[in-house]
Design a protein around this motif. Structure first.
Motif, PDB file in Angstrom:
ATOM      1  N   LEU A 354       0.727  -1.126   0.137  1.00  0.00           N
ATOM      2  CA  LEU A 354      -0.203   0.059  -0.017  1.00  0.00           C
ATOM      3  C   LEU A 354       0.761   1.502  -0.044  1.00  0.00           C
ATOM      4  O   LEU A 354       0.554   2.489  -0.578  1.00  0.00           O
ATOM      5  N   ALA A 355       1.949   1.312   0.541  1.00  0.00           N
ATOM      6  CA  ALA A 355       2.888   2.441   0.915  1.00  0.00           C
ATOM      7  C   ALA A 355       3.375   2.870  -0.686  1.00  0.00           C
ATOM      8  O   ALA A 355       3.663   3.633  -0.918  1.00  0.00           O
ATOM      9  N   GLU A 356       3.835   1.523  -1.362  1.00  0.00           N
ATOM     10  CA  GLU A 356       4.158   1.569  -2.869  1.00  0.00           C
ATOM     11  C   GLU A 356       3.137   2.168  -3.658  1.00  0.00           C
ATOM     12  O   GLU A 356       3.312   3.048  -4.690  1.00  0.00           O
ATOM     13  N   LEU A 357       1.939   1.409  -3.520  1.00  0.00           N
ATOM     14  CA  LEU A 357       0.942   2.204  -4.326  1.00  0.00           C
ATOM     15  C   LEU A 357       0.537   3.518  -4.156  1.00  0.00           C
ATOM     16  O   LEU A 357       0.282   4.320  -4.913  1.00  0.00           O
ATOM     17  N   GLY A 358       0.572   4.008  -2.921  1.00  0.00           N
ATOM     18  CA  GLY A 358       0.330   5.194  -2.424  1.00  0.00           C
ATOM     19  C   GLY A 358       1.364   6.298  -2.917  1.00  0.00           C
ATOM     20  O   GLY A 358       1.022   7.519  -3.739  1.00  0.00           O
ATOM     21  N   GLN A 359       2.604   6.040  -2.885  1.00  0.00           N
ATOM     22  CA  GLN A 359       3.622   6.834  -3.454  1.00  0.00           C
ATOM     23  C   GLN A 359       3.499   6.986  -4.773  1.00  0.00           C
ATOM     24  O   GLN A 359       3.620   8.285  -5.344  1.00  0.00           O
ATOM     25  N   LYS A 360       3.289   5.929  -5.744  1.00  0.00           N
ATOM     26  CA  LYS A 360       3.111   6.025  -7.241  1.00  0.00           C
ATOM     27  C   LYS A 360       2.077   7.030  -7.618  1.00  0.00           C
ATOM     28  O   LYS A 360       2.062   7.808  -8.581  1.00  0.00           O
ATOM     29  N   ALA A 361       0.959   6.821  -6.705  1.00  0.00           N
ATOM     30  CA  ALA A 361      -0.421   7.589  -7.107  1.00  0.00           C
ATOM     31  C   ALA A 361      -0.206   9.061  -6.467  1.00  0.00           C
ATOM     32  O   ALA A 361      -1.160   9.654  -6.357  1.00  0.00           O
ATOM     33  N   GLU A 362       0.904   9.407  -5.640  1.00  0.00           N
ATOM     34  CA  GLU A 362       1.029  10.541  -4.928  1.00  0.00           C
ATOM     35  C   GLU A 362      -0.010  10.835  -4.042  1.00  0.00           C
ATOM     36  O   GLU A 362      -0.729  11.917  -3.839  1.00  0.00           O
ATOM     37  N   VAL A 363      -0.517   9.844  -3.374  1.00  0.00           N
ATOM     38  CA  VAL A 363      -1.403   9.750  -2.140  1.00  0.00           C
ATOM     39  C   VAL A 363      -0.865  10.802  -1.062  1.00  0.00           C
ATOM     40  O   VAL A 363       0.381  10.267  -0.686  1.00  0.00           O
ATOM     41  N   GLU A 364      -1.626  11.788  -0.548  1.00  0.00           N
ATOM     42  CA  GLU A 364      -1.077  12.457   0.607  1.00  0.00           C
ATOM     43  C   GLU A 364      -2.298  12.633   1.755  1.00  0.00           C
ATOM     44  O   GLU A 364      -3.475  12.753   1.366  1.00  0.00           O
ATOM     45  N   VAL A 365      -1.689  12.875   2.978  1.00  0.00           N
ATOM     46  CA  VAL A 365      -2.716  13.084   3.909  1.00  0.00           C
ATOM     47  C   VAL A 365      -2.534  14.672   4.243  1.00  0.00           C
ATOM     48  O   VAL A 365      -1.521  15.004   4.661  1.00  0.00           O
ATOM     49  N   THR A 366      -3.658  15.405   3.912  1.00  0.00           N
ATOM     50  CA  THR A 366      -3.765  16.890   4.239  1.00  0.00           C
ATOM     51  C   THR A 366      -3.634  17.250   5.682  1.00  0.00           C
ATOM     52  O   THR A 366      -4.267  16.353   6.586  1.00  0.00           O
ATOM     53  N   GLU A 367      -3.429  18.359   5.704  1.00  0.00           N
ATOM     54  CA  GLU A 367      -3.493  19.083   7.252  1.00  0.00           C
ATOM     55  C   GLU A 367      -4.879  19.094   7.692  1.00  0.00           C
ATOM     56  O   GLU A 367      -5.219  18.894   8.973  1.00  0.00           O
ATOM     57  N   ALA A 368      -5.782  19.292   6.770  1.00  0.00           N
ATOM     58  CA  ALA A 368      -7.262  19.314   7.271  1.00  0.00           C
ATOM     59  C   ALA A 368      -7.684  17.882   7.764  1.00  0.00           C
ATOM     60  O   ALA A 368      -8.515  17.716   8.730  1.00  0.00           O
ATOM     61  N   GLU A 369      -7.297  16.912   7.113  1.00  0.00           N
ATOM     62  CA  GLU A 369      -7.468  15.628   7.475  1.00  0.00           C
ATOM     63  C   GLU A 369      -7.053  15.102   8.890  1.00  0.00           C
ATOM     64  O   GLU A 369      -7.505  14.253   9.617  1.00  0.00           O
ATOM     65  N   MET A 370      -5.675  15.442   8.900  1.00  0.00           N
ATOM     66  CA  MET A 370      -5.035  15.363  10.360  1.00  0.00           C
ATOM     67  C   MET A 370      -5.794  16.035  11.367  1.00  0.00           C
ATOM     68  O   MET A 370      -5.931  15.365  12.558  1.00  0.00           O
ATOM     69  N   THR A 371      -6.198  17.119  11.187  1.00  0.00           N
ATOM     70  CA  THR A 371      -6.773  18.077  12.393  1.00  0.00           C
ATOM     71  C   THR A 371      -8.078  17.433  12.541  1.00  0.00           C
ATOM     72  O   THR A 371      -8.427  17.209  13.846  1.00  0.00           O
ATOM     73  N   GLN A 372      -8.995  16.812  11.703  1.00  0.00           N
ATOM     74  CA  GLN A 372     -10.112  16.181  11.861  1.00  0.00           C
ATOM     75  C   GLN A 372      -9.893  14.792  12.729  1.00  0.00           C
ATOM     76  O   GLN A 372     -10.743  14.508  13.796  1.00  0.00           O
ATOM     77  N   ALA A 373      -8.846  14.216  12.377  1.00  0.00           N
ATOM     78  CA  ALA A 373      -8.424  13.051  13.025  1.00  0.00           C
ATOM     79  C   ALA A 373      -8.260  13.249  14.690  1.00  0.00           C
ATOM     80  O   ALA A 373      -8.418  12.687  15.516  1.00  0.00           O
ATOM     81  N   ILE A 374      -7.433  14.193  14.722  1.00  0.00           N
ATOM     82  CA  ILE A 374      -6.933  14.544  16.116  1.00  0.00           C
ATOM     83  C   ILE A 374      -8.174  15.197  16.979  1.00  0.00           C
ATOM     84  O   ILE A 374      -8.568  14.627  18.139  1.00  0.00           O
ATOM     85  N   MET A 375      -9.076  15.740  16.305  1.00  0.00           N
ATOM     86  CA  MET A 375     -10.268  16.163  16.892  1.00  0.00           C
ATOM     87  C   MET A 375     -11.214  15.095  17.415  1.00  0.00           C
ATOM     88  O   MET A 375     -11.844  15.177  18.384  1.00  0.00           O
ATOM     89  N   ASN A 376     -11.188  14.229  16.421  1.00  0.00           N
ATOM     90  CA  ASN A 376     -11.996  12.978  16.862  1.00  0.00           C
ATOM     91  C   ASN A 376     -11.459  12.195  18.080  1.00  0.00           C
ATOM     92  O   ASN A 376     -12.205  11.688  18.942  1.00  0.00           O
ATOM     93  N   GLN A 377     -10.218  12.202  17.960  1.00  0.00           N
ATOM     94  CA  GLN A 377      -9.475  11.538  19.283  1.00  0.00           C
ATOM     95  C   GLN A 377     -10.001  12.213  20.483  1.00  0.00           C
ATOM     96  O   GLN A 377      -9.877  11.859  21.476  1.00  0.00           O
ATOM     97  N   ALA A 378      -9.596  13.601  20.356  1.00  0.00           N
ATOM     98  CA  ALA A 378      -9.623  14.459  21.511  1.00  0.00           C
ATOM     99  C   ALA A 378     -10.934  14.453  22.276  1.00  0.00           C
ATOM    100  O   ALA A 378     -11.223  14.718  23.420  1.00  0.00           O
ATOM    101  N   ARG A 379     -12.262  14.285  21.587  1.00  0.00           N
ATOM    102  CA  ARG A 379     -13.457  14.055  21.885  1.00  0.00           C
ATOM    103  C   ARG A 379     -13.787  12.809  23.044  1.00  0.00           C
ATOM    104  O   ARG A 379     -14.504  12.899  23.979  1.00  0.00           O
TER     105      ARG A 379
END
Length: 441
Positions: A354-379
């Protein structure tokens, strides 16, 4: 610099690297030349101190720094030239321990290389996507549950029971000292809601209006605020009122409490939410099926160190699930079984793929997605959300734990775009059975 291969077995690599004394001396001289314009010394103007004197004065001090930079440079050049990517940090050892100034540096470097991941024909992947429509019975059931959350509370005499609401003032202390976020007045707490630290609410059952009670609890080891995690605390609680639940009527008035225009509009919102939940569960089933297909399609050598580390982690996690009374990690090492190792191999193989496929497809996790994930955990840590945010921001490992599943899901979406995905309408019960089957595997 001379590089001699000493080991090439599977993914294991070993090299002897010789860095000549001349190379090292050149590095020290370069550092002295760079620093010379800013150096002042008695008897010389700034920037005019002779190089031999500088070398005598500062050469020894710069030697260690130059050695480290030269070794790092040699290692990086090796990876650039060879194309190897180490699975873990390479092991570097200086072999001529009797080294003295003027000698060459002999270094042994060993590591496990990441394997070449084969190409995958994603169009060869065929999976089913289970589709569930929310029927009227499911909507009515969810509406009844929603009405419970909107219930009112009327003052009552006598002792507080489970599901009652108590209005309390509280002050929390650790080691006799109050802590931030540990106090409130007139706080309405529904007993049994699980909104406070485990063990807190249970101790208020049986209290009456006017009672004062010290509630003793222990913060969870994984609590977001590092200064409180695992600590014993005492909350000084004053019970001001005890109220019993009063069922809310299911009508247009209830709908407006949840922001809907009327009851029909609220039912429509519930239907959408249920189908979104079904879609989420369906996605998990499809994701497992897709990972199973990928696992069948690819085969390549795995770095032993990664498999061992993953197997150890699996064994450790499962042991704690079977022994929940053990909170710390100061127990004997849990030896992984053959089953743990087999699961670790699958996880490592799919992770690398999956890491290889993601790198080739230039998949990235955005800051907005990280912020949302942190907010979900913070609850999960009411009143300590800010402390949790700070904890994550300062903890690279925690950031990676939150980023990894987002990245994996985005790669799965990328694969699904090319795969053959067939929709199949099923009942809610059939979907539930499919989800339960995931836990049994």
């Amino acid at each position: 610099m001379q590089v001699t291969e000493t080991l090439n077995e599977g993914l294991k690599r070993g090299y002897d690297i010789v860095i000549t004394a001349a190379e090292l001396d050149e590095k020290v001289n370069a550092k002295l030349v760079e620093a010379q314009p800013e150096i002042e010394m008695k008897g010389f103007r700034k920037g005019k101190v002779p190089m031999p004197l500088l070398k005598k004065q500062f050469g020894q001090r710069l030697m260690g720094e130059a050695m480290q930079e030269t070794i790092d440079g040699a290692m990086n050049k090796h990876f650039e030239d060879s194309g190897d990517r180490p699975a873990l940090q390479p092991e570097i050892k200086m072999t001529n321990e009797d080294w003295k100034e003027g000698d060459d540096i002999n270094v042994a470097m060993s590591y496990e290389a990441l394997p070449e991941v084969p190409e995958v024909d994603m169009s060869a992947i065929a999976v089913e996507k289970l589709v569930v429509k929310a029927d009227d019975a499911s909507v009515d059931e969810a509406l009844a549950s929603l009405a419970e959350t909107a219930q009112d509370f009327d003052a009552k005499d006598g002792e507080a029971e489970d599901k009652d609401q108590v209005v309390i003032d509280f002050l929390g202390k650790v080691d006799g000292e109050a802590f931030d976020g540990g106090a409130a007045e007139d706080y309405p707490l529904v007993l049994g809601s699980g909104s406070f630290i485990p063990g807190f609410e249970e101790q208020l059952i049986g209290t009456k209006a006017g009672d004062e009670k010290n509630v003793e609890v222990k913060f969870p080891e994984e609590y977001g605020a590092e200064n409180l995690a695992g600590k014993d605390a005492v909350f000084e609680v004053k019970v001001k009122e005890v109220k019993g639940p009063k069922a809310a009527e299911i009508n247009d008035e209830l709908a407006t409490k949840f922001g809907a225009e009327d009851l029909d509009a609220l039912k429509g919102q519930i239907r959408e939410r249920l189908e979104a939940e079904y879609a989420g569960a369906s996605r998990q089933v499809m994701k497992r099926a897709m990972l199973d297909k990928l696992d069948e399609l690819v085969s390549f050598d795995l770095p032993p160190s990664l498999v061992t580390a993953e197997a150890d982690q699996i064994a450790h996690q499962l042991w704690h699930e079977e022994n929940p009374e053990v909170e710390g990690h100061d127990h004997d090492k849990i030896e992984p079984t053959e089953e743990h190792t087999k699961l670790a191999e699958r996880r490592v193989r799919l992770g690398l793929l999956l890491a290889e496929l993601g790198q080739k497809a230039e998949v990235e996790v955005t800051e907005a997605e990280m912020t949302q994930a942190i907010m979900n955990q913070a609850r999960q840590y009411p009143g300590q959300e800010r402390a949790f945010f700070d904890f994550v921001r300062e903890n690279a490992q925690m950031q990676q734990q939150l980023r990894a599943p987002i990245f994996e899901d985005k790669v799965i979406d990328h694969i699904a775009e090319s795969a053959e995905v067939t929709e199949k309408e099923v009942s809610k019960d059939d979907l539930q059975k499919a989800v339960e089957a995931l836990d049994d595997e």
